[in-house]
Design an enzyme around this catalytic site. Structure first.
Site, PDB file in Angstrom:
ATOM      1  N   GLN A   1      -7.612   5.939   8.807  1.00 60.92           N
ATOM      2  CA  GLN A   1      -6.713   4.889   9.302  1.00 60.92           C
ATOM      3  C   GLN A   1      -5.457   4.816   8.428  1.00 60.92           C
ATOM      4  O   GLN A   1      -4.340   4.636   8.938  1.00 60.92           O
ATOM      5  CB  GLN A   1      -7.455   3.553   9.301  1.00 60.92           C
ATOM      6  CG  GLN A   1      -6.599   2.368   9.648  1.00 60.92           C
ATOM      7  CD  GLN A   1      -7.429   1.125   9.903  1.00 60.92           C
ATOM      8  OE1 GLN A   1      -8.042   1.003  10.950  1.00 60.92           O
ATOM      9  NE2 GLN A   1      -7.461   0.212   8.953  1.00 60.92           N
TER      10      GLN A   1
ATOM     11  N   HIS B   1     -11.099  -7.162   1.424  1.00 55.50           N
ATOM     12  CA  HIS B   1      -9.840  -7.699   1.971  1.00 55.50           C
ATOM     13  C   HIS B   1      -9.093  -8.475   0.881  1.00 55.50           C
ATOM     14  O   HIS B   1      -7.870  -8.356   0.737  1.00 55.50           O
ATOM     15  CB  HIS B   1     -10.112  -8.675   3.122  1.00 55.50           C
ATOM     16  CG  HIS B   1     -10.784  -8.068   4.317  1.00 55.50           C
ATOM     17  ND1 HIS B   1     -12.069  -8.370   4.674  1.00 55.50           N
ATOM     18  CD2 HIS B   1     -10.332  -7.202   5.256  1.00 55.50           C
ATOM     19  CE1 HIS B   1     -12.391  -7.729   5.784  1.00 55.50           C
ATOM     20  NE2 HIS B   1     -11.352  -7.000   6.159  1.00 55.50           N
TER      21      HIS B   1
END
Ligand code: AMP
Length: 281
Positions: free
Chosen positions: A155, A37
């Site tokens: 995704q 992240h």
């Protein structure tokens, strides 16, 4: 770092920043942050964007409610990591802020084939939930650039399609490479739930992907796939898929296809933890 919990507050803040000439970069997450992240935040900061990260554990993309209940939460630590990375804004909304009118999936987007194959085949409704939450967050944050991780390849494709369907005012999508542990395991919030012996075995998924990649010139994918499945089984995994697909549209390929941009993808479970990874050939 400014931490905002209410939609109207972040909308006002971002409107002010835009008026001051700032470009907005957005990194949506579900929290339990790790270096993967943070690599997206780093890219956003390096691109001179005002970096906006969201942490929202979106219930509508969990087809398995037990998976949602067990999803790790570590908001205090997440805030520390974001501070250290130089993130400008954290949006930390409740479900009521994200879905003031309810969260009925029936009225969301249609991604056609993309939402039925691979992850979509075993996780019905998952990509509708992803599309729903990302559309809502984009509507709130209105970023210039959206940062996503290649770790979640399908995704990325679904969100690119979403952005296409949203049309004109939608952001540029920047896809960042997968951050890995030393043994190749793709970083994932779910890795925290692996026991020590499970964790010691989990690098095998990346080793399988590397061997699929290495054998593309002379190998037969039927054989390579079988080798991977046998290896995963021997290590105690239950394989969901070992697949090759066209990297542009995710059409499944039965065999190595030299002139076609190809992605190899694996999903496998160890205990009740489901791991996914991919590599571009
Ligand atoms: P998540 O919190 O799992 O919804 O992930 C939020 C964003 O971080 C998504 O765009 C993910 O693809 C991305 N991401 C998750 N893991 C990694 C990783 N290991 N490397 C790069 N990006 C990642």
């Amino acid at each position: 770092m400014v931490i905002l919990k209410q939609t109207k507050d972040i909308q006002n803040f971002i409107a002010q920043q835009k008026a001051a000439g700032k470009r907005i970069g957005f990194i949506p997450t579900m929290g339990a942050l790790h270096s993967g992240h943070i690599s997206l935040v780093n890219k956003c900061v390096a691109d001179n964007m005002l970096s906006v990260c969201s942490i929202f554990l979106n219930p509508t993309q969990f087809n398995d409610k037990k998976d949602l209940e067990k999803y790790p939460v570590s908001t205090e630590k997440d805030i520390e990591l974001l501070l250290r990375a130089g993130c400008d804004v954290l949006f930390l909304p409740s479900a009521a802020e994200v879905y003031p009118g309810g969260s009925d999936l029936a009225t969301t987007f249609d991604f056609g084939y993309l939402e039925t194959v691979l992850e979509g085949a075993t996780r019905p409704g998952h990509f509708k939930g992803v599309g729903q939450v990302v559309a809502r967050l984009l509507d709130i944050v209105k970023p210039h650039t959206l940062y996503l991780g290649q770790k979640d390849y399908q995704q990325c494709m679904v969100i690119k399609e979403l952005v296409h369907q949203l049309g004109n005012s939608s952001p540029v999508v920047t896809i960042c490479p997968t951050t890995r542990e030393a043994d190749g395991l793709a970083m994932s919030s779910r890795n925290r739930r692996l026991t020590t012996p499970q964790r010691a075995l989990a690098g095998i998924i990346y080793q399988c992907l590397v061997s699929i990649q290495a054998k593309q010139d002379n190998g037969n994918f039927d054989i390579v796939k079988k080798e991977c499945e046998e290896l995963l089984t021997a290590k105690g995994f239950v394989t969901e898929y070992v697949a090759l697909a066209n990297a542009n549209d995710l059409t499944l390929l039965q065999q190595y296809t030299p002139d076609t941009p190809t992605v190899a993808l694996i999903a496998a479970r160890i205990g009740d933890i489901r791991l996914i990874d991919n590599i571009l050939l």
